[in-house]
Design an enzyme around this catalytic site. Sequence first.
Site, PDB file in Angstrom:
ATOM      1  CG  ASP A  37      -2.195   0.900   1.200  1.00 17.02           C
ATOM      2  OD1 ASP A  37      -3.325   0.332   0.840  1.00 17.02           O
ATOM      3  OD2 ASP A  37      -1.983   2.114   1.154  1.00 17.02           O
ATOM      4  CB  VAL A  54       0.261  -0.043  -7.704  1.00 19.16           C
ATOM      5  CG1 VAL A  54      -0.187  -0.792  -6.293  1.00 19.16           C
ATOM      6  CG2 VAL A  54      -0.970   1.145  -7.988  1.00 19.16           C
ATOM      7  CE1 TYR A 145     -13.062   3.347  -9.585  1.00 23.65           C
ATOM      8  CE2 TYR A 145     -15.333   2.991 -10.136  1.00 23.65           C
ATOM      9  CZ  TYR A 145     -14.265   2.786  -9.491  1.00 23.65           C
ATOM     10  OH  TYR A 145     -14.235   1.737  -8.473  1.00 23.65           O
ATOM     11  CE  LYS A 149     -11.750  -0.102 -10.203  1.00 24.84           C
ATOM     12  NZ  LYS A 149     -10.705  -0.971  -9.692  1.00 24.84           N
ATOM     13  CB  THR A 180     -14.659   1.609   1.867  1.00 29.21           C
ATOM     14  OG1 THR A 180     -14.644   2.757   0.664  1.00 29.21           O
ATOM     15  CG2 THR A 180     -15.005   0.271   1.259  1.00 29.21           C
TER      16      THR A 180
HETATM   17  N1  LIG Z   1     -15.887   1.863  -2.281  1.00 29.50           N
HETATM   18  C1  LIG Z   1     -16.596   1.339  -3.411  1.00 29.50           C
HETATM   19  O1  LIG Z   1     -17.758   1.789  -3.540  1.00 29.50           O
HETATM   20  C2  LIG Z   1     -16.079   0.483  -4.642  1.00 29.50           C
HETATM   21  C3  LIG Z   1     -17.145   0.175  -5.419  1.00 29.50           C
HETATM   22  C4  LIG Z   1     -16.320  -0.864  -6.597  1.00 29.50           C
HETATM   23  C5  LIG Z   1     -15.185  -1.152  -6.562  1.00 29.50           C
HETATM   24  N2  LIG Z   1     -14.375  -0.398  -5.632  1.00 29.50           N
HETATM   25  C6  LIG Z   1     -12.790  -0.606  -5.676  1.00 29.50           C
HETATM   26  O2  LIG Z   1     -12.311  -1.305  -4.542  1.00 29.50           O
HETATM   27  C7  LIG Z   1     -10.780  -1.008  -4.434  1.00 29.50           C
HETATM   28  C8  LIG Z   1     -10.712  -0.429  -2.949  1.00 29.50           C
HETATM   29  O3  LIG Z   1     -11.462   0.395  -2.728  1.00 29.50           O
HETATM   30  P1  LIG Z   1     -11.943   0.869  -1.221  1.00 29.50           P
HETATM   31  O4  LIG Z   1     -13.417   1.647  -1.374  1.00 29.50           O
HETATM   32  O5  LIG Z   1     -11.633   0.035  -0.325  1.00 29.50           O
HETATM   33  O6  LIG Z   1     -10.791   2.497  -1.273  1.00 29.50           O
HETATM   34  P2  LIG Z   1     -10.182   2.967   0.053  1.00 29.50           P
HETATM   35  O7  LIG Z   1      -9.706   4.286  -0.417  1.00 29.50           O
HETATM   36  O8  LIG Z   1     -10.766   2.841   1.371  1.00 29.50           O
HETATM   37  O9  LIG Z   1      -8.837   1.706  -0.151  1.00 29.50           O
HETATM   38  C9  LIG Z   1      -7.793   1.982  -1.200  1.00 29.50           C
HETATM   39  C10 LIG Z   1      -6.374   1.579  -0.748  1.00 29.50           C
HETATM   40  O10 LIG Z   1      -5.572   1.576  -1.996  1.00 29.50           O
HETATM   41  C11 LIG Z   1      -4.219   2.347  -1.556  1.00 29.50           C
HETATM   42  N3  LIG Z   1      -3.763   2.990  -2.976  1.00 29.50           N
HETATM   43  C12 LIG Z   1      -4.508   4.096  -3.602  1.00 29.50           C
HETATM   44  N4  LIG Z   1      -3.532   4.281  -4.590  1.00 29.50           N
HETATM   45  C13 LIG Z   1      -2.243   3.444  -4.417  1.00 29.50           C
HETATM   46  C14 LIG Z   1      -1.139   3.369  -5.122  1.00 29.50           C
HETATM   47  N5  LIG Z   1      -0.929   4.192  -6.150  1.00 29.50           N
HETATM   48  N6  LIG Z   1      -0.074   2.374  -4.653  1.00 29.50           N
HETATM   49  C15 LIG Z   1      -0.574   1.513  -3.623  1.00 29.50           C
HETATM   50  N7  LIG Z   1      -1.683   1.786  -3.030  1.00 29.50           N
HETATM   51  C16 LIG Z   1      -2.752   2.855  -3.198  1.00 29.50           C
HETATM   52  C17 LIG Z   1      -4.837   3.560  -0.478  1.00 29.50           C
HETATM   53  O11 LIG Z   1      -3.524   3.765   0.291  1.00 29.50           O
HETATM   54  C18 LIG Z   1      -5.762   2.563   0.378  1.00 29.50           C
HETATM   55  O12 LIG Z   1      -5.302   2.058   1.377  1.00 29.50           O
HETATM   56  C19 LIG Z   1     -10.629   0.168  -5.659  1.00 29.50           C
HETATM   57  O13 LIG Z   1     -10.041  -0.730  -6.431  1.00 29.50           O
HETATM   58  C20 LIG Z   1     -11.868   0.744  -5.938  1.00 29.50           C
HETATM   59  O14 LIG Z   1     -11.938   0.937  -7.222  1.00 29.50           O
HETATM   60  C21 LIG Z   1     -14.636   0.426  -4.534  1.00 29.50           C
END
Ligand SMILES: NC(=O)c1ccc[n+]([C@@H]2O[C@H](COP(=O)([O-])OP(=O)(O)OC[C@H]3O[C@@H](n4cnc5c(N)ncnc54)[C@H](O)[C@@H]3O)[C@@H](O)[C@H]2O)c1
Length: 252
Positions: A37, A54, A145, A149, A180
Site C-alpha cells: 500500500d 503501484v 473510472y 474498470k 469504505t
Molecule cells: N468503495 C466502493 O464503493 C467501491 C466500489 C467498487 C469498486 N471499488 C474498488 O475497490 C478498491 C478498493 O476501494 P476502497 O473503497 O476499499 O478504497 P479505500 O480508499 O478505502 O482503499 C484503497 C487503498 O488503496 C491504496 N492505494 C491507492 N492508490 C495506491 C497506489 N498508487 N499504490 C498503492 N496503494 C494505493 C490506498 O492507500 C488505500 O489503502 C478500488 O480498486 C476501487 O476501485 C470500490
Amino acid sequence: MTDFEGLNALVTGGASGIGRATAELLAARGAHVAVLDLDPSGVAGPLRAYPADVTDDTAVRAAVAAAAADLGGLDVLVNNAGIGAQGTVADHDDAQWRAVLDVNVLGLVRTTRAALPHLRRSAHAAIVNTCSIAATAGLPRRALYSASKGAVLSLTLAMAADHVREGIRVNCVNPGTVDTPWVGRLLDAAPDPAAERAALEARQPTGRLVSAEEVAAAIAYLASPLSGATTGTALAVDGGMQGLRLRPPAPR
Ligand SMILES: NC(=O)c1ccc[n+]([C@@H]2O[C@H](COP(=O)([O-])OP(=O)(O)OC[C@H]3O[C@@H](n4cnc5c(N)ncnc54)[C@H](O)[C@@H]3O)[C@@H](O)[C@H]2O)c1
C-alpha cells in the site's frame, strides 16, 4: 475455516476498506498475508506491510520480491489498489486520465508482472482483481473510472486465458457501492451528504450499501483452493444492482 492454511497472499491497497477487510479475512482463514500500500502504517497484527506506489514499477518489483522472500513464496495476489474519478468524458484533462489509468490499470499490470514468477511455482495460484459495477453498468459522471474498470474486466478475462494452463486462476469481483473510507470521502464532498448516501443506498435493490467484509468474502471465495474450477469470472457483489430490475416500492 482454514482453507488458506499454508498459503501466502499479497493484497494491494490492503491498508484500507475492501483491501484491509480482505487481508484480515485471508489471515483469519490461515494465510500469511502481505499488504502492499501507499501508506501501510496502520497495518498491524499478523499482516506484514510493504510500502509501495503501484505506479512505480521499481518499487512494486522490490515490494513483491520482499514479500515473496519473507513469506516463502506467493500463492494469491489480490489486485485491489484503486482510485476514483468523477465526471463526464469531457471533464478531465489528459494528465488526469493518465493518472487514474496508471493506478487502476497499469498498477494491476505491474503487480501481476512482478508476482507471476512466484505464482507459477504455487500449486494453488489465484489472482483476484477488484473491478466494479462501473465496468458493466453505465453510471453517470464516472467516465474515466468506468473506462479503467472496463479495462480491469477485460484484463481479467485475457489473463485468465493466458495463465490457465500454468495453473493460475484469474477472476474479479464487481462491487456496487461499498461502505469504505473512499465512499466516506465521496459523501463528505457532496453538497448534502445524507441525501447523497440515501441516493446511493436506494440505487441498490437491497436498499443498503455493501460492506467491505462482504466484498472480502467474495474475494476469498474466488481465491480459495476450494474454487479450483473457477476462472475467468466476474462476481457481482452489488446488492442486486447489476442483475435485478425491481418495480418502485408500493405507496404506503
Ligand atoms: N468503495 C466502493 O464503493 C467501491 C466500489 C467498487 C469498486 N471499488 C474498488 O475497490 C478498491 C478498493 O476501494 P476502497 O473503497 O476499499 O478504497 P479505500 O480508499 O478505502 O482503499 C484503497 C487503498 O488503496 C491504496 N492505494 C491507492 N492508490 C495506491 C497506489 N498508487 N499504490 C498503492 N496503494 C494505493 C490506498 O492507500 C488505500 O489503502 C478500488 O480498486 C476501487 O476501485 C470500490
